[in-house]
Write an enzyme that holds these catalytic residues in place. Structure first.
Site, PDB file in Angstrom:
ATOM      1  N   ASP A  10     -40.102   2.134  17.095  1.00 39.32           N
ATOM      2  CA  ASP A  10     -38.727   2.603  17.231  1.00 39.32           C
ATOM      3  C   ASP A  10     -37.926   2.082  16.043  1.00 39.32           C
ATOM      4  O   ASP A  10     -37.900   0.869  15.788  1.00 39.32           O
ATOM      5  CB  ASP A  10     -38.108   2.103  18.530  1.00 39.32           C
ATOM      6  N   ASP A 132     -36.269  12.389  29.215  1.00 39.25           N
ATOM      7  CA  ASP A 132     -35.854  11.033  29.550  1.00 39.25           C
ATOM      8  C   ASP A 132     -34.931  11.109  30.755  1.00 39.25           C
ATOM      9  O   ASP A 132     -33.903  11.802  30.700  1.00 39.25           O
ATOM     10  CB  ASP A 132     -35.116  10.399  28.364  1.00 39.25           C
TER      11      ASP A 132
END
Length: 243
Positions: A10, A132
């Site tokens: 990330d 998500d």
């Protein structure tokens, strides 16, 4: 179908970080050199790497392009899937031409379904949808907004578009080392004819085994904080995925 593990890189400000529940101010920096981190994952035997441009997800356009390109250069034989800030065909095409194996569309799947469907058609087998969910409802804009659409509803809307995969994240568990949400991930995998990859909350090798044992045909899992903290050893994780 093989169960694939995707170690996560990330990116925030060009560094490798992990967030807690997607909160940008809850970032822990784990590495200064994303390319070296990718090379390490390749050396450990992982077959893919999962890269997210966190700044790009918030900005709506690529924001860590130099870091992504460095990763691609460092691991030419390791397929990279990339999400964050991909909101139009031009950006999608540019990343695929640059060497990204698979792009991930998150917010765009909710807010711009015409683009998401067009991308699935234009690049068959190379577009995944990132779904998500917070309390079952899809979150967008780097998880800053929650929609009125459930994860299952969104996945079913795209079943006929044949995305390469759906990456399902339970936001409440992401980065919390609280265990993966096997039940919801399995329910989603049973609801759609698309491979589902689990993300968020994998804290131990047992979580990998539980996903495999669900009987729902879950296609893989993304490993984040547990890998960086040493709670999950790469060799043990890969062994669990194989067996």
């Amino acid at each position: 179908m093989a169960f694939v593990l995707y170690p996560a890189i990330d990116l925030k400000g060009g560094q490798v970080v992990r967030l807690r529940r997607g909160e940008m101010d809850q970032a822990t920096v784990y590495a200064e050199d994303p390319a070296a981190q990718a090379a390490s994952f390749a050396a450990q035997g992982f077959a893919w790497v999962h890269v997210v441009d966190l700044d790009g997800a918030f900005a709506g356009r690529p924001a860590n392009a130099a870091a992504v390109r460095a990763i691609l250069s460092a691991v030419p034989g390791l397929p990279v899937q990339l999400g964050g800030g991909i909101r139009d065909i031009k950006t999608a095409e540019a990343w695929l031409e640059a060497g990204v194996a698979r792009i991930i569309l998150g917010s765009a799947a909710v807010k711009d379904p015409d683009f998401a469907r067009a991308a699935c058609r234009a690049f068959p087998g190379r577009v995944a949808l990132g779904i998500d969910a917070r309390d079952g409802f899809v979150a967008t804009e780097g998880w800053a907004e929650t929609s009125g659409v459930t994860a299952t509803e969104l996945a079913q809307r795209y079943a006929d578009a044949a995305p390469a995969a759906i990456i399902y994240t339970d936001i409440a568990r992401d980065g919390m080392l609280s265990g993966v949400n096997v039940e919801q991930t399995a329910a989603l995998a049973r609801a759609v004819p698309v491979p589902v990859i689990a993300s968020g909350g994998v804290a131990a090798v047992d979580d990998i085994a539980a996903l495999k044992a669900s009987g729902a045909g879950i296609a893989g899992a993304i490993l984040g904080r547990a890998l960086y903290d040493g709670r999950v050893e790469p060799a043990a994780a890969l062994a669990a995925a194989r067996g």
